[in-house]
Design an enzyme around this catalytic site. Structure first.
Site, PDB file in Angstrom:
ATOM      1  N   ASP A  31       0.861  -1.190   0.000  1.00  0.00           N
ATOM      2  CA  ASP A  31       0.000   0.000   0.000  1.00  0.00           C
ATOM      3  C   ASP A  31       0.896   1.238   0.000  1.00  0.00           C
ATOM      4  O   ASP A  31       1.926   1.265   0.676  1.00  0.00           O
ATOM      5  CB  ASP A  31      -0.864  -0.023   1.278  1.00  0.00           C
ATOM      6  CG  ASP A  31      -2.084   0.865   1.183  1.00  0.00           C
ATOM      7  OD1 ASP A  31      -3.204   0.336   1.338  1.00  0.00           O
ATOM      8  OD2 ASP A  31      -1.935   2.081   0.961  1.00  0.00           O
ATOM      9  N   PHE A  72      -7.236  -4.066  -4.102  1.00  0.00           N
ATOM     10  CA  PHE A  72      -8.224  -3.162  -3.503  1.00  0.00           C
ATOM     11  C   PHE A  72      -7.771  -1.705  -3.582  1.00  0.00           C
ATOM     12  O   PHE A  72      -8.225  -0.874  -2.803  1.00  0.00           O
ATOM     13  CB  PHE A  72      -8.417  -3.505  -2.015  1.00  0.00           C
ATOM     14  CG  PHE A  72      -8.831  -4.919  -1.762  1.00  0.00           C
ATOM     15  CD1 PHE A  72     -10.166  -5.284  -1.818  1.00  0.00           C
ATOM     16  CD2 PHE A  72      -7.889  -5.897  -1.483  1.00  0.00           C
ATOM     17  CE1 PHE A  72     -10.549  -6.595  -1.594  1.00  0.00           C
ATOM     18  CE2 PHE A  72      -8.268  -7.211  -1.254  1.00  0.00           C
ATOM     19  CZ  PHE A  72      -9.596  -7.568  -1.306  1.00  0.00           C
ATOM     20  N   ALA A  73      -6.827  -1.414  -4.491  1.00  0.00           N
ATOM     21  CA  ALA A  73      -6.191  -0.089  -4.436  1.00  0.00           C
ATOM     22  C   ALA A  73      -6.750   0.893  -5.464  1.00  0.00           C
ATOM     23  O   ALA A  73      -6.048   1.790  -5.912  1.00  0.00           O
ATOM     24  CB  ALA A  73      -4.681  -0.248  -4.619  1.00  0.00           C
ATOM     25  N   THR A 116     -17.406  -3.484  -9.314  1.00  0.00           N
ATOM     26  CA  THR A 116     -18.474  -2.699  -8.706  1.00  0.00           C
ATOM     27  C   THR A 116     -19.781  -2.803  -9.483  1.00  0.00           C
ATOM     28  O   THR A 116     -19.765  -3.021 -10.707  1.00  0.00           O
ATOM     29  CB  THR A 116     -18.046  -1.219  -8.666  1.00  0.00           C
ATOM     30  OG1 THR A 116     -19.175  -0.406  -8.322  1.00  0.00           O
ATOM     31  CG2 THR A 116     -17.558  -0.728 -10.022  1.00  0.00           C
ATOM     32  N   TYR A 140     -15.600   6.330 -13.167  1.00  0.00           N
ATOM     33  CA  TYR A 140     -15.274   5.282 -12.191  1.00  0.00           C
ATOM     34  C   TYR A 140     -15.735   3.910 -12.686  1.00  0.00           C
ATOM     35  O   TYR A 140     -14.948   2.951 -12.756  1.00  0.00           O
ATOM     36  CB  TYR A 140     -15.927   5.614 -10.837  1.00  0.00           C
ATOM     37  CG  TYR A 140     -15.885   4.458  -9.865  1.00  0.00           C
ATOM     38  CD1 TYR A 140     -14.690   4.050  -9.298  1.00  0.00           C
ATOM     39  CD2 TYR A 140     -17.046   3.756  -9.531  1.00  0.00           C
ATOM     40  CE1 TYR A 140     -14.641   2.967  -8.431  1.00  0.00           C
ATOM     41  CE2 TYR A 140     -17.007   2.678  -8.665  1.00  0.00           C
ATOM     42  CZ  TYR A 140     -15.800   2.290  -8.117  1.00  0.00           C
ATOM     43  OH  TYR A 140     -15.764   1.217  -7.261  1.00  0.00           O
ATOM     44  N   PHE A 168     -21.784  -4.500  -4.383  1.00  0.00           N
ATOM     45  CA  PHE A 168     -22.832  -3.492  -4.264  1.00  0.00           C
ATOM     46  C   PHE A 168     -22.364  -2.547  -3.146  1.00  0.00           C
ATOM     47  O   PHE A 168     -21.216  -2.127  -3.196  1.00  0.00           O
ATOM     48  CB  PHE A 168     -24.200  -4.177  -4.131  1.00  0.00           C
ATOM     49  CG  PHE A 168     -24.657  -4.643  -5.509  1.00  0.00           C
ATOM     50  CD1 PHE A 168     -23.941  -5.627  -6.196  1.00  0.00           C
ATOM     51  CD2 PHE A 168     -25.700  -4.043  -6.165  1.00  0.00           C
ATOM     52  CE1 PHE A 168     -24.283  -6.010  -7.499  1.00  0.00           C
ATOM     53  CE2 PHE A 168     -26.063  -4.416  -7.462  1.00  0.00           C
ATOM     54  CZ  PHE A 168     -25.348  -5.397  -8.124  1.00  0.00           C
ATOM     55  N   ASN A 169     -23.165  -2.203  -2.152  1.00  0.00           N
ATOM     56  CA  ASN A 169     -22.673  -1.180  -1.210  1.00  0.00           C
ATOM     57  C   ASN A 169     -22.000  -1.808   0.005  1.00  0.00           C
ATOM     58  O   ASN A 169     -22.675  -2.210   0.963  1.00  0.00           O
ATOM     59  CB  ASN A 169     -23.818  -0.255  -0.810  1.00  0.00           C
ATOM     60  CG  ASN A 169     -24.224   0.648  -1.954  1.00  0.00           C
ATOM     61  OD1 ASN A 169     -24.619   0.185  -3.015  1.00  0.00           O
ATOM     62  ND2 ASN A 169     -24.068   1.933  -1.773  1.00  0.00           N
TER      63      ASN A 169
HETATM   64  N1  UFG Z   1     -26.537   9.625  -0.128  1.00  0.00           N
HETATM   65  C1  UFG Z   1     -27.272  10.645   0.445  1.00  0.00           C
HETATM   66  N2  UFG Z   1     -26.594  11.529   1.234  1.00  0.00           N
HETATM   67  C2  UFG Z   1     -25.260  11.460   1.465  1.00  0.00           C
HETATM   68  C3  UFG Z   1     -24.525  10.395   0.872  1.00  0.00           C
HETATM   69  C4  UFG Z   1     -25.205   9.500   0.080  1.00  0.00           C
HETATM   70  O1  UFG Z   1     -28.487  10.765   0.258  1.00  0.00           O
HETATM   71  O2  UFG Z   1     -24.731  12.306   2.180  1.00  0.00           O
HETATM   72  C5  UFG Z   1     -27.263   8.644  -0.958  1.00  0.00           C
HETATM   73  C6  UFG Z   1     -26.704   8.553  -2.369  1.00  0.00           C
HETATM   74  O3  UFG Z   1     -27.302   9.520  -3.192  1.00  0.00           O
HETATM   75  C7  UFG Z   1     -27.066   7.115  -2.729  1.00  0.00           C
HETATM   76  C8  UFG Z   1     -27.000   6.367  -1.392  1.00  0.00           C
HETATM   77  O4  UFG Z   1     -27.056   7.371  -0.402  1.00  0.00           O
HETATM   78  O5  UFG Z   1     -28.369   7.066  -3.187  1.00  0.00           O
HETATM   79  C9  UFG Z   1     -25.713   5.591  -1.215  1.00  0.00           C
HETATM   80  O6  UFG Z   1     -24.619   6.460  -1.475  1.00  0.00           O
HETATM   81  P1  UFG Z   1     -23.093   6.059  -1.235  1.00  0.00           P
HETATM   82  O7  UFG Z   1     -22.276   7.219  -1.659  1.00  0.00           O
HETATM   83  O8  UFG Z   1     -22.916   5.555   0.156  1.00  0.00           O
HETATM   84  O9  UFG Z   1     -22.888   4.821  -2.190  1.00  0.00           O
HETATM   85  P2  UFG Z   1     -23.119   4.705  -3.776  1.00  0.00           P
HETATM   86  O10 UFG Z   1     -24.307   3.819  -3.948  1.00  0.00           O
HETATM   87  O11 UFG Z   1     -23.143   5.989  -4.454  1.00  0.00           O
HETATM   88  O12 UFG Z   1     -21.756   4.045  -4.222  1.00  0.00           O
HETATM   89  C10 UFG Z   1     -21.315   2.818  -3.754  1.00  0.00           C
HETATM   90  C11 UFG Z   1     -19.789   2.829  -3.707  1.00  0.00           C
HETATM   91  C12 UFG Z   1     -19.223   2.981  -5.065  1.00  0.00           C
HETATM   92  C13 UFG Z   1     -19.811   1.957  -5.985  1.00  0.00           C
HETATM   93  C14 UFG Z   1     -21.306   1.976  -5.927  1.00  0.00           C
HETATM   94  C15 UFG Z   1     -21.881   0.876  -6.744  1.00  0.00           C
HETATM   95  O13 UFG Z   1     -19.346   3.868  -2.888  1.00  0.00           O
HETATM   96  O14 UFG Z   1     -17.834   2.836  -5.015  1.00  0.00           O
HETATM   97  O15 UFG Z   1     -21.752   1.834  -4.603  1.00  0.00           O
HETATM   98  O16 UFG Z   1     -23.250   0.988  -6.766  1.00  0.00           O
HETATM   99  F1  UFG Z   1     -19.456   2.185  -7.264  1.00  0.00           F
END
Ligand code: UFG
Length: 327
Positions: A31, A72-73, A116, A140, A168-169
Protein backbone atom coordinates in the site's frame (compact mmCIF):
# COMPACT_ATOMS: atom_id res chain seq x y z
CA UNK A 1 -1.30 -19.17 0.20
CA UNK A 2 0.98 -16.14 0.16
CA UNK A 3 -1.18 -13.28 -1.00
CA UNK A 4 -0.23 -9.75 -1.94
CA UNK A 5 -3.04 -7.48 -0.76
CA UNK A 6 -2.77 -4.39 -2.88
CA UNK A 7 -4.46 -1.57 -0.98
CA UNK A 8 -4.43 -3.67 2.18
CA UNK A 9 -4.39 -0.60 4.44
CA UNK A 10 -7.75 0.58 3.12
CA UNK A 11 -11.25 -0.26 4.34
CA UNK A 12 -11.91 -3.45 2.39
CA UNK A 13 -8.25 -4.46 2.04
CA UNK A 14 -7.61 -4.33 5.80
CA UNK A 15 -10.65 -6.48 6.53
CA UNK A 16 -9.56 -8.93 3.83
CA UNK A 17 -6.05 -9.08 5.28
CA UNK A 18 -7.40 -9.89 8.74
CA UNK A 19 -9.61 -12.62 7.29
CA UNK A 20 -6.76 -14.15 5.28
CA UNK A 21 -4.63 -14.34 8.43
CA UNK A 22 -7.49 -15.88 10.40
CA UNK A 23 -7.94 -18.52 7.69
CA UNK A 24 -4.27 -19.53 7.75
CA UNK A 25 -3.06 -17.66 4.65
CA UNK A 26 0.00 -15.41 4.63
CA UNK A 27 -0.99 -11.94 3.44
CA UNK A 28 1.54 -9.24 2.59
CA UNK A 29 0.03 -5.77 2.54
CA UNK A 30 1.24 -3.57 -0.33
CA UNK A 31 0.00 0.00 0.00
CA UNK A 32 1.31 3.48 -0.77
CA UNK A 33 -0.72 4.93 2.15
CA UNK A 34 -2.18 7.65 -0.08
CA UNK A 35 -5.62 6.70 1.26
CA UNK A 36 -5.07 3.78 3.62
CA UNK A 37 -4.15 3.79 7.29
CA UNK A 38 -1.02 2.09 8.59
CA UNK A 39 -2.77 1.35 11.89
CA UNK A 40 -5.46 -0.65 10.06
CA UNK A 41 -2.76 -3.23 9.25
CA UNK A 42 -2.23 -5.41 12.27
CA UNK A 43 0.57 -7.94 12.78
CA UNK A 44 1.26 -8.76 9.13
CA UNK A 45 4.07 -7.98 6.73
CA UNK A 46 3.67 -4.45 5.38
CA UNK A 47 5.39 -3.08 2.28
CA UNK A 48 4.96 0.59 1.47
CA UNK A 49 4.95 0.84 -2.30
CA UNK A 50 2.95 1.73 -5.36
CA UNK A 51 1.44 -0.86 -7.67
CA UNK A 52 2.19 1.45 -10.60
CA UNK A 53 5.91 0.94 -9.97
CA UNK A 54 6.68 -2.05 -12.18
CA UNK A 55 10.18 -2.84 -10.91
CA UNK A 56 9.30 -2.58 -7.23
CA UNK A 57 6.12 -4.57 -7.66
CA UNK A 58 7.94 -7.40 -9.48
CA UNK A 59 10.61 -7.34 -6.77
CA UNK A 60 7.98 -7.53 -4.01
CA UNK A 61 6.09 -10.37 -5.70
CA UNK A 62 9.32 -12.35 -5.98
CA UNK A 63 10.70 -11.48 -2.56
CA UNK A 64 7.60 -12.81 -0.78
CA UNK A 65 7.09 -15.71 -3.18
CA UNK A 66 3.53 -14.55 -3.80
CA UNK A 67 0.92 -17.05 -5.07
CA UNK A 68 -1.98 -14.67 -5.68
CA UNK A 69 -2.80 -10.95 -5.77
CA UNK A 70 -5.95 -9.30 -4.40
CA UNK A 71 -6.43 -5.78 -5.64
CA UNK A 72 -8.22 -3.16 -3.50
CA UNK A 73 -6.19 -0.09 -4.44
CA UNK A 74 -8.62 1.68 -6.76
CA UNK A 75 -9.98 5.20 -6.44
CA UNK A 76 -13.68 4.85 -5.61
CA UNK A 77 -15.39 8.25 -5.61
CA UNK A 78 -17.94 8.36 -8.41
CA UNK A 79 -18.31 12.17 -8.25
CA UNK A 80 -14.56 12.80 -8.21
CA UNK A 81 -14.15 10.49 -11.21
CA UNK A 82 -16.40 12.85 -13.18
CA UNK A 83 -14.28 15.91 -12.37
CA UNK A 84 -10.91 14.10 -12.51
CA UNK A 85 -11.33 11.32 -15.09
CA UNK A 86 -7.64 11.16 -16.02
CA UNK A 87 -6.64 10.48 -12.42
CA UNK A 88 -9.11 7.60 -12.42
CA UNK A 89 -7.86 6.17 -15.70
CA UNK A 90 -4.30 6.47 -14.41
CA UNK A 91 -4.82 4.85 -11.03
CA UNK A 92 -7.55 2.37 -11.87
CA UNK A 93 -6.59 1.31 -15.40
CA UNK A 94 -2.95 2.21 -16.23
CA UNK A 95 -1.56 1.16 -12.87
CA UNK A 96 -3.64 -2.02 -12.84
CA UNK A 97 -2.19 -2.82 -16.27
CA UNK A 98 1.25 -2.39 -14.71
CA UNK A 99 0.26 -4.67 -11.84
CA UNK A 100 -0.82 -7.37 -14.29
CA UNK A 101 2.48 -6.96 -16.14
CA UNK A 102 4.37 -7.29 -12.86
CA UNK A 103 2.44 -10.47 -12.09
CA UNK A 104 3.27 -11.85 -15.53
CA UNK A 105 6.96 -11.03 -15.07
CA UNK A 106 7.01 -12.62 -11.63
CA UNK A 107 5.03 -15.66 -12.82
CA UNK A 108 2.05 -14.99 -10.52
CA UNK A 109 -1.18 -16.12 -12.18
CA UNK A 110 -3.99 -15.71 -9.66
CA UNK A 111 -5.79 -12.38 -9.37
CA UNK A 112 -8.89 -11.35 -7.42
CA UNK A 113 -10.24 -8.01 -8.58
CA UNK A 114 -12.67 -5.68 -6.78
CA UNK A 115 -15.21 -4.50 -9.28
CA UNK A 116 -18.47 -2.70 -8.71
CA UNK A 117 -22.18 -2.49 -9.44
CA UNK A 118 -21.27 0.78 -11.14
CA UNK A 119 -20.34 -1.23 -14.27
CA UNK A 120 -24.08 -1.71 -14.90
CA UNK A 121 -24.94 2.01 -15.00
CA UNK A 122 -28.72 2.39 -14.81
CA UNK A 123 -29.94 -1.13 -15.60
CA UNK A 124 -33.52 -1.80 -16.69
CA UNK A 125 -33.69 -5.09 -14.81
CA UNK A 126 -33.62 -5.24 -11.02
CA UNK A 127 -32.26 -7.25 -9.23
CA UNK A 128 -29.18 -7.27 -11.41
CA UNK A 129 -27.65 -10.48 -12.71
CA UNK A 130 -24.07 -10.65 -13.97
CA UNK A 131 -25.09 -10.83 -17.62
CA UNK A 132 -27.02 -7.55 -17.63
CA UNK A 133 -25.60 -5.15 -20.21
CA UNK A 134 -22.61 -3.11 -18.98
CA UNK A 135 -23.26 0.58 -19.47
CA UNK A 136 -21.34 2.56 -16.84
CA UNK A 137 -22.44 6.16 -16.42
CA UNK A 138 -19.31 7.42 -14.65
CA UNK A 139 -15.58 7.32 -15.40
CA UNK A 140 -15.27 5.28 -12.19
CA UNK A 141 -17.55 2.55 -13.53
CA UNK A 142 -15.84 2.70 -16.93
CA UNK A 143 -12.40 2.18 -15.39
CA UNK A 144 -13.58 -0.90 -13.49
CA UNK A 145 -15.22 -2.31 -16.62
CA UNK A 146 -12.04 -1.64 -18.62
CA UNK A 147 -10.01 -3.67 -16.12
CA UNK A 148 -12.54 -6.50 -16.21
CA UNK A 149 -12.12 -6.69 -19.97
CA UNK A 150 -8.33 -6.43 -19.73
CA UNK A 151 -8.34 -9.39 -17.35
CA UNK A 152 -10.50 -11.32 -19.81
CA UNK A 153 -8.04 -10.77 -22.67
CA UNK A 154 -5.01 -11.52 -20.49
CA UNK A 155 -6.55 -14.75 -19.23
CA UNK A 156 -7.08 -15.89 -22.81
CA UNK A 157 -3.29 -15.94 -23.21
CA UNK A 158 -3.18 -18.56 -20.45
CA UNK A 159 -1.05 -16.32 -18.23
CA UNK A 160 -3.79 -15.13 -15.83
CA UNK A 161 -6.48 -16.77 -13.73
CA UNK A 162 -8.87 -14.17 -12.34
CA UNK A 163 -12.01 -13.57 -10.33
CA UNK A 164 -14.00 -10.36 -10.71
CA UNK A 165 -16.22 -9.53 -7.75
CA UNK A 166 -18.80 -6.82 -8.34
CA UNK A 167 -19.58 -5.21 -5.02
CA UNK A 168 -22.83 -3.49 -4.26
CA UNK A 169 -22.67 -1.18 -1.21
CA UNK A 170 -19.90 -2.43 1.07
CA UNK A 171 -20.41 -1.26 4.65
CA UNK A 172 -20.21 -2.10 8.34
CA UNK A 173 -17.12 -2.92 10.37
CA UNK A 174 -15.35 -6.26 10.67
CA UNK A 175 -13.35 -8.13 13.28
CA UNK A 176 -15.36 -7.13 16.34
CA UNK A 177 -15.87 -3.76 14.74
CA UNK A 178 -12.12 -3.02 14.90
CA UNK A 179 -11.80 -2.40 11.15
CA UNK A 180 -14.24 0.10 9.69
CA UNK A 181 -14.74 2.94 7.25
CA UNK A 182 -12.47 5.96 7.50
CA UNK A 183 -12.43 7.63 4.10
CA UNK A 184 -11.11 11.17 3.80
CA UNK A 185 -13.17 12.95 2.73
CA UNK A 186 -16.08 10.72 3.64
CA UNK A 187 -18.82 10.40 1.02
CA UNK A 188 -20.53 7.14 1.95
CA UNK A 189 -24.01 7.19 3.39
CA UNK A 190 -23.72 5.09 6.55
CA UNK A 191 -20.57 6.72 8.01
CA UNK A 192 -21.98 10.17 7.19
CA UNK A 193 -25.25 9.46 9.00
CA UNK A 194 -23.29 8.09 11.95
CA UNK A 195 -21.20 11.28 12.04
CA UNK A 196 -24.47 13.24 12.24
CA UNK A 197 -25.70 10.99 15.06
CA UNK A 198 -22.40 11.54 16.91
CA UNK A 199 -22.76 15.30 16.55
CA UNK A 200 -19.67 15.45 14.33
CA UNK A 201 -21.64 17.04 11.51
CA UNK A 202 -24.67 19.29 11.67
CA UNK A 203 -26.98 17.19 9.56
CA UNK A 204 -27.31 14.49 6.94
CA UNK A 205 -28.44 15.49 3.48
CA UNK A 206 -30.71 13.27 1.41
CA UNK A 207 -29.71 13.56 -2.22
CA UNK A 208 -33.05 13.47 -3.99
CA UNK A 209 -36.54 12.68 -2.71
CA UNK A 210 -38.29 12.45 -6.08
CA UNK A 211 -36.99 9.09 -7.28
CA UNK A 212 -39.49 6.52 -8.54
CA UNK A 213 -39.25 4.51 -5.31
CA UNK A 214 -41.76 4.05 -2.48
CA UNK A 215 -40.40 6.87 -0.31
CA UNK A 216 -38.77 8.84 -3.13
CA UNK A 217 -35.16 8.14 -2.09
CA UNK A 218 -32.58 5.88 -3.69
CA UNK A 219 -32.46 2.20 -2.87
CA UNK A 220 -29.19 0.32 -2.42
CA UNK A 221 -28.08 -3.17 -1.48
CA UNK A 222 -25.90 -2.90 1.66
CA UNK A 223 -23.50 -5.77 2.15
CA UNK A 224 -21.42 -6.28 5.30
CA UNK A 225 -17.68 -6.15 4.84
CA UNK A 226 -17.05 -9.59 6.38
CA UNK A 227 -19.62 -11.22 4.09
CA UNK A 228 -17.92 -9.50 1.17
CA UNK A 229 -14.49 -10.76 2.23
CA UNK A 230 -15.79 -14.32 2.69
CA UNK A 231 -16.65 -14.41 -1.02
CA UNK A 232 -13.04 -13.51 -1.88
CA UNK A 233 -11.75 -16.57 -0.04
CA UNK A 234 -14.15 -18.80 -1.95
CA UNK A 235 -13.26 -17.22 -5.30
CA UNK A 236 -9.56 -17.54 -4.53
CA UNK A 237 -9.98 -21.25 -3.84
CA UNK A 238 -11.97 -21.73 -7.02
CA UNK A 239 -9.16 -20.20 -9.08
CA UNK A 240 -7.47 -23.60 -8.79
CA UNK A 241 -10.08 -25.09 -11.12
CA UNK A 242 -11.62 -22.06 -12.83
CA UNK A 243 -9.56 -19.45 -14.71
CA UNK A 244 -12.33 -16.85 -15.20
CA UNK A 245 -14.99 -15.97 -12.64
CA UNK A 246 -17.44 -13.06 -12.34
CA UNK A 247 -19.81 -12.65 -9.40
CA UNK A 248 -22.16 -10.03 -7.99
CA UNK A 249 -21.89 -9.60 -4.23
CA UNK A 250 -24.95 -8.23 -2.48
CA UNK A 251 -27.73 -9.37 -0.15
CA UNK A 252 -30.44 -8.84 -2.73
CA UNK A 253 -32.45 -6.67 -0.33
CA UNK A 254 -32.76 -2.97 -1.00
CA UNK A 255 -32.96 -0.22 1.61
CA UNK A 256 -33.86 3.38 0.86
CA UNK A 257 -31.83 6.33 2.12
CA UNK A 258 -34.65 7.13 4.56
CA UNK A 259 -34.65 3.55 5.86
CA UNK A 260 -30.91 3.74 6.46
CA UNK A 261 -31.34 7.01 8.35
CA UNK A 262 -34.11 5.47 10.50
CA UNK A 263 -31.92 2.45 11.22
CA UNK A 264 -29.04 4.64 12.43
CA UNK A 265 -31.51 6.57 14.62
CA UNK A 266 -32.74 3.30 16.13
CA UNK A 267 -29.31 1.74 16.73
CA UNK A 268 -27.69 4.92 18.07
CA UNK A 269 -30.67 6.20 20.04
CA UNK A 270 -29.74 9.67 18.73
CA UNK A 271 -31.72 12.15 16.73
CA UNK A 272 -30.22 14.56 14.21
CA UNK A 273 -31.24 16.92 11.50
CA UNK A 274 -32.07 15.62 8.02
CA UNK A 275 -32.06 17.97 5.05
CA UNK A 276 -33.68 17.08 1.75
CA UNK A 277 -31.66 18.36 -1.19
CA UNK A 278 -31.33 17.85 -4.93
CA UNK A 279 -30.32 14.62 -6.58
CA UNK A 280 -26.60 13.82 -6.79
CA UNK A 281 -25.63 13.46 -10.44
CA UNK A 282 -25.09 9.89 -11.57
CA UNK A 283 -27.12 8.12 -8.87
CA UNK A 284 -29.29 5.30 -10.26
CA UNK A 285 -32.63 5.06 -8.38
CA UNK A 286 -32.36 1.37 -7.47
CA UNK A 287 -29.38 -1.01 -7.38
CA UNK A 288 -29.87 -4.44 -5.88
CA UNK A 289 -27.95 -7.60 -6.65
CA UNK A 290 -29.03 -10.98 -7.80
CA UNK A 291 -26.17 -12.93 -6.22
CA UNK A 292 -27.58 -16.38 -6.97
CA UNK A 293 -24.49 -17.21 -9.00
CA UNK A 294 -22.10 -16.60 -6.07
CA UNK A 295 -24.39 -18.54 -3.75
CA UNK A 296 -24.71 -21.57 -6.00
CA UNK A 297 -21.28 -21.71 -7.64
CA UNK A 298 -19.12 -20.55 -4.72
CA UNK A 299 -21.37 -21.75 -1.90
CA UNK A 300 -21.35 -18.18 -0.57
CA UNK A 301 -23.55 -17.44 2.44
CA UNK A 302 -24.01 -14.18 4.30
CA UNK A 303 -24.08 -13.64 8.06
CA UNK A 304 -25.47 -10.10 7.98
CA UNK A 305 -28.60 -10.19 5.82
CA UNK A 306 -30.28 -7.29 7.59
CA UNK A 307 -29.31 -3.70 7.94
CA UNK A 308 -29.58 -3.36 11.72
CA UNK A 309 -26.67 -5.71 12.44
CA UNK A 310 -24.60 -3.99 9.75
CA UNK A 311 -25.27 -0.53 11.21
CA UNK A 312 -24.62 -1.84 14.72
CA UNK A 313 -21.09 -2.89 13.72
CA UNK A 314 -20.46 0.46 12.02
CA UNK A 315 -21.80 2.38 15.04
CA UNK A 316 -19.44 0.44 17.32
CA UNK A 317 -16.44 1.18 15.12
CA UNK A 318 -17.19 4.90 14.95
CA UNK A 319 -17.94 5.30 18.64
CA UNK A 320 -14.81 3.29 19.55
CA UNK A 321 -12.77 5.41 17.10
CA UNK A 322 -14.30 8.90 17.23
CA UNK A 323 -11.45 10.27 15.13
CA UNK A 324 -11.19 7.25 12.87
CA UNK A 325 -7.81 5.54 12.77
CA UNK A 326 -6.25 8.63 14.32
CA UNK A 327 -7.99 7.83 17.60
N1 UFG B 1 -26.54 9.63 -0.13
C1 UFG B 1 -27.27 10.64 0.44
N2 UFG B 1 -26.59 11.53 1.23
C2 UFG B 1 -25.26 11.46 1.47
C3 UFG B 1 -24.52 10.40 0.87
C4 UFG B 1 -25.21 9.50 0.08
O1 UFG B 1 -28.49 10.77 0.26
O2 UFG B 1 -24.73 12.31 2.18
C5 UFG B 1 -27.26 8.64 -0.96
C6 UFG B 1 -26.70 8.55 -2.37
O3 UFG B 1 -27.30 9.52 -3.19
C7 UFG B 1 -27.07 7.11 -2.73
C8 UFG B 1 -27.00 6.37 -1.39
O4 UFG B 1 -27.06 7.37 -0.40
O5 UFG B 1 -28.37 7.07 -3.19
C9 UFG B 1 -25.71 5.59 -1.21
O6 UFG B 1 -24.62 6.46 -1.47
P1 UFG B 1 -23.09 6.06 -1.24
O7 UFG B 1 -22.28 7.22 -1.66
O8 UFG B 1 -22.92 5.55 0.16
O9 UFG B 1 -22.89 4.82 -2.19
P2 UFG B 1 -23.12 4.71 -3.78
O10 UFG B 1 -24.31 3.82 -3.95
O11 UFG B 1 -23.14 5.99 -4.45
O12 UFG B 1 -21.76 4.04 -4.22
C10 UFG B 1 -21.32 2.82 -3.75
C11 UFG B 1 -19.79 2.83 -3.71
C12 UFG B 1 -19.22 2.98 -5.07
C13 UFG B 1 -19.81 1.96 -5.98
C14 UFG B 1 -21.31 1.98 -5.93
C15 UFG B 1 -21.88 0.88 -6.74
O13 UFG B 1 -19.35 3.87 -2.89
O14 UFG B 1 -17.83 2.84 -5.01
O15 UFG B 1 -21.75 1.83 -4.60
O16 UFG B 1 -23.25 0.99 -6.77
F1 UFG B 1 -19.46 2.18 -7.26
Amino acid sequence: MRILVCGGAGYIGSNMTAMLTREGHKPVVFDNLSKGHRTAVKDVEFVQGDFGDLGFTVQTLKKYNIDAVMHFAAFIEVGESVTEPLRYYDNNVSKTRTLLEAMEKAGVEKFVFSSTAAVYGMPDTIPITEDVVKAPISPYGETKWAVERMCGFQSQTGRLRYAVLRYFNACGAGFNAALGEDHRPESHLIPLIIQAAMGKRDNIKIFGTDYPTEDGTCIRDYIHIEDLCKAHLLALKKLESESEQVYNLGNGTGYSVRQVIDTVRKISGKDFSVIETDRRPGDPPVLTADATKARTELGWTTDYPNLEAIVESAWKFHTDHPNGYES
